[in-house]
Design a protein around this motif. Sequence first.
Motif, short mmCIF file in Angstrom:
data_model
loop_
_atom_site.label_atom_id
_atom_site.label_comp_id
_atom_site.label_asym_id
_atom_site.label_seq_id
_atom_site.Cartn_x
_atom_site.Cartn_y
_atom_site.Cartn_z
N ASP A 9 0.83 -1.21 0.00
CA ASP A 9 0.00 0.00 0.00
C ASP A 9 0.87 1.26 0.00
O ASP A 9 0.56 2.23 -0.70
N TYR A 10 1.95 1.25 0.79
CA TYR A 10 2.84 2.41 0.82
C TYR A 10 3.42 2.67 -0.57
O TYR A 10 3.49 3.82 -1.02
N HIS A 11 3.83 1.62 -1.25
CA HIS A 11 4.51 1.79 -2.53
C HIS A 11 3.57 2.15 -3.68
O HIS A 11 4.04 2.37 -4.80
N LEU A 12 2.28 2.25 -3.40
CA LEU A 12 1.36 2.77 -4.42
C LEU A 12 1.70 4.22 -4.73
O LEU A 12 1.54 4.69 -5.85
N THR A 13 2.19 4.94 -3.72
CA THR A 13 2.62 6.33 -3.92
C THR A 13 4.12 6.49 -3.72
O THR A 13 4.73 7.39 -4.30
N ASP A 14 4.71 5.62 -2.88
CA ASP A 14 6.14 5.68 -2.56
C ASP A 14 6.55 7.08 -2.12
O ASP A 14 7.52 7.65 -2.58
N ASN A 15 5.78 7.62 -1.18
CA ASN A 15 5.99 8.98 -0.70
C ASN A 15 5.88 8.97 0.83
O ASN A 15 4.87 8.50 1.38
N VAL A 16 6.91 9.48 1.50
CA VAL A 16 6.94 9.42 2.97
C VAL A 16 5.85 10.27 3.62
O VAL A 16 5.60 10.13 4.82
#
Length: 209
Positions: free
Chosen positions: A26-33
């Motif tokens: 799910d995080y890597h769908l945007t890959d934005n901290v």
Amino acid sequence: MHPNQELLSMSFTEQANKIFNQAIRDYHLTDNVDTSIQNPYSRDSIERSLYLKCWIDTVQWHLEDIIRDPHIDPTEALGLKRRIDRSNQDRTDLVEEIDSYFRQRYSEVEPLPEARLNTESPAWAIDRLSILALKIWHMKEQTERKDADKDHVARCQAKLDVLLEQQKDLSTAIDQLLEDIEAGVKYMKVYRQMKMYNDPNTNPVLYKK
């Protein structure tokens, strides 16, 4: 099917690894901290805590990548360092919350007279399992790079194989620990982490000012 229902027939670490992979994906769908977490699990459930745990770890993983940029602006680096410090505290607090879940879960178990204490609590072992899921995800990325030479890919594949074996072994060990606690063969004892540098009353740099 509700995500909580799908996990009922799995061992604890099968559940945890599935949730960890979901959080990382799910995080890597945007890959934005700065992406806001969208936790799909019900409030006050262990599944929600596991998802949050791995989300925190995943964001921090990428913050650690960013701060190692040799050309980063010093002011930005300081802000990132403070953010990483807060993340570490959030991570520690959440591990203790997960241990509280286990302590409650096994509160009625009477340890056997010969019961032994484990070297770490279940939640701190699960903390390592979450980090391991991240290592596997990112090492797998390295094996799929099209801009890397064959030697790099081969080295990363060898490391990935070791990480996968480690994940299997750690998962087995955690499930066995939980079985032993439930059977009274081992007992858990939780020590709260005492982060002295975060406390203005124990960090001399802070209390001497």
